[in-house]
Motif scaffolding. Structure first.
Motif, PDB file in Angstrom:
ATOM      1  N   TYR A 244       2.685 -21.583  36.943  1.00  0.00           N
ATOM      2  CA  TYR A 244       1.804 -20.607  36.312  1.00  0.00           C
ATOM      3  C   TYR A 244       0.374 -20.658  36.860  1.00  0.00           C
ATOM      4  O   TYR A 244      -0.229 -19.628  37.118  1.00  0.00           O
TER       5      TYR A 244
ATOM      6  N   ARG B  29       6.613 -17.020  30.168  1.00  0.00           N
ATOM      7  CA  ARG B  29       5.603 -18.086  30.307  1.00  0.00           C
ATOM      8  C   ARG B  29       6.274 -19.455  30.348  1.00  0.00           C
ATOM      9  O   ARG B  29       5.894 -20.322  31.138  1.00  0.00           O
TER      10      ARG B  29
ATOM     11  N   LEU C 235      -1.023  -8.172  31.421  1.00  0.00           N
ATOM     12  CA  LEU C 235      -0.081  -9.226  31.789  1.00  0.00           C
ATOM     13  C   LEU C 235      -0.287 -10.478  30.941  1.00  0.00           C
ATOM     14  O   LEU C 235       0.674 -11.089  30.487  1.00  0.00           O
ATOM     15  N   TYR C 236      -1.529 -10.846  30.688  1.00  0.00           N
ATOM     16  CA  TYR C 236      -1.802 -12.023  29.861  1.00  0.00           C
ATOM     17  C   TYR C 236      -1.273 -11.837  28.436  1.00  0.00           C
ATOM     18  O   TYR C 236      -0.775 -12.773  27.824  1.00  0.00           O
TER      19      TYR C 236
ATOM     20  N   ALA D 158      -0.538  -8.255  38.591  1.00  0.00           N
ATOM     21  CA  ALA D 158      -0.559  -7.185  37.586  1.00  0.00           C
ATOM     22  C   ALA D 158      -0.956  -5.858  38.220  1.00  0.00           C
ATOM     23  O   ALA D 158      -0.322  -4.829  37.976  1.00  0.00           O
TER      24      ALA D 158
ATOM     25  N   ARG E 285      -5.009  -7.197  34.337  1.00  0.00           N
ATOM     26  CA  ARG E 285      -4.589  -8.579  34.110  1.00  0.00           C
ATOM     27  C   ARG E 285      -4.465  -8.880  32.621  1.00  0.00           C
ATOM     28  O   ARG E 285      -3.630  -9.673  32.222  1.00  0.00           O
TER      29      ARG E 285
ATOM     30  N   TRP F 159      -2.479 -13.921  38.865  1.00  0.00           N
ATOM     31  CA  TRP F 159      -1.843 -12.954  37.971  1.00  0.00           C
ATOM     32  C   TRP F 159      -2.570 -11.616  37.964  1.00  0.00           C
ATOM     33  O   TRP F 159      -1.943 -10.574  37.767  1.00  0.00           O
TER      34      TRP F 159
ATOM     35  N   LEU G 178       8.916  -8.412  37.293  1.00  0.00           N
ATOM     36  CA  LEU G 178       8.220  -9.679  37.484  1.00  0.00           C
ATOM     37  C   LEU G 178       9.016 -10.578  38.423  1.00  0.00           C
ATOM     38  O   LEU G 178       8.472 -11.170  39.357  1.00  0.00           O
TER      39      LEU G 178
END
Length: 81
Positions: free
Chosen positions: A20, A13, A40-41, A29, A37, A25, A63
């Motif tokens: 970002y 991050r 991923l978060y 993901a 998602r 995302w 990633l």
């Protein structure tokens, strides 16, 4: 006596802070990790249900590769304009 300072690796991050908000995302993901998602978060937040959760080295590499793939596809699309 020599003091050894262990350098902490920046979180994903932190590394991606300047881009970002521009990345979808949820798409990444699903299409590059086969995950939700929220998975991923949680990785980006560093926590999952109160437990420390970070990208493994394998997931960090995935990633990186996914972002490079998307960047390449954007460059190719831009060149076609």
């Amino acid at each position: 006596m020599e003091v050894i300072v262990k350098q902490q690796k920046a979180t994903a991050r932190q590394v991606l802070a300047d881009v970002y908000e521009e990345i979808n995302w949820a798409y990444l993901a699903k299409n590059y990790f086969g995950k939700s998602r929220s998975w991923l978060y949680h990785k980006f937040s560093g926590m999952n249900n109160g437990v420390t959760d970070d990208f493994s080295d394998v997931d960090r590499e995935r990633l990186k590769n996914s972002l490079q793939d998307i960047a390449g596809r954007i460059m190719q699309a831009a060149e076609r304009l």
